[in-house]
Scaffold this motif. Structure first.
Motif: not given
Ligand code: GTP
Ligand code: MG
Length: 240
Positions: A2-18, A35-40
């Motif tokens: 009944d449960v799948i726990l998603d432990r990840h948060s969505r990737l955010n490009t500005s957080d990443l750049q910071a 950064v673009t390649e990484f997000v891809d």
């Protein structure tokens, strides 16, 4: 399940750049293009993670229909955070680049499959491993060979094809199969490991107690597995 726990948060490009700006990277690696390649690439890992968890859900559903038994209690899945990825590359003295991640890190996409019984761990992992569209890259069986500290789990790294416009990209996913009891134990051991402010004597005492707990849990599991097998008409197992 009944449960799948998603432990990840969505990737955010500005957080990443910071985060990347705080690192003093030689030669300006991790420019905008990187950064673009990484997000891809992270999206590819996410796709691979979903493919494997869907396969596991399908297996669990089939067991439920055919045997009225849920082998999987629940699943957790996560993408490794940017901080952990960079931390691991630095720790291992590896270059900080997308290619280096692809070549060296096999646990960027991770799924933990928590099963009811030890038999379930092996049947689910064997059925998944035998599927013809995925490859098994590595198996570490810490159930048959527990770690010194008492840790038990079955780790399998799969490579799964993610189809993009450019074709199939075989992408690794680390799957940790364990029972509820193994998971219960591993959570506390993990908490202790990061509790660095305890005096050494206390840490040692707790580690010893945890090792005893691992053995006790293993015995309890064998007994409960046997009751479960008896109820379901399967042969008994001896002490592990
Ligand atoms: P690293 O990922 O660099 O640690 O090497 P590896 O991939 O060869 O390690 P391994 O397959 O042994 O373990 C990978 C993961 O299993 C870890 O990231 C943890 O989630 C889990 N794990 C392994 N050993 C332990 C342990 O002793 N205690 C707990 N709580 N978890 C463990
Ligand atoms: Mg690992």
């Amino acid at each position: 399940i009944d449960v799948i726990l998603d432990r990840h948060s969505r990737l955010n490009t500005s957080d990443l750049q910071a985060r990347l700006k705080t690192l003093d990277l030689p030669g300006g690696i991790f420019n905008t293009e990187q950064v673009t390649e990484f997000v891809d690439q992270m999206q590819v890992y996410e796709g691979a993670m979903y493919e494997i968890s869907t396969k596991l859900e399908i297996l669990d559903d089939e067991f439920q229909v055919r045997f009225s038994h849920d082998p999987i209690h629940h699943m957790e899945r996560r993408l490794k955070s940017v901080n952990s990825i960079i931390g691991k590359l630095e720790r291992k003295g590896l270059p900080l680049s997308v290619n280096s991640i692809k070549d060296n890190l096999f646990d960027v996409a991770g799924i933990r499959v928590i099963c009811n019984y030890r038999d379930d761990v092996y049947s689910v992992s064997n059925y998944l491993s035998s599927q013809s569209d995925i490859q098994v890259l590595r198996v570490k069986d810490y159930i048959k060979n527990p770690k010194q500290n008492g840790y038990r789990s079955l780790h399998v790294i799969y490579a799964v094809p993610v189809f993009l416009s450019s074709g199939a990209h075989y992408t690794p996913v680390e799957v940790q199969f364990r029972t509820i009891a193994m998971d219960y134990w591993a959570s506390l051991e993990h908490a202790l490991r990061y509790k660095t402010d305890l005096p050494d004597a206390k840490l040692n005492e707790h580690s010893q107690t945890l090792l005893d707990c691992a053995r006790s849990l293993q015995n309890i599991e064998v007994q409960m597995q046997n009751i479960h097998r008896d109820i379901n008409g399967a042969p008994q197992v001896g002490e592990a």
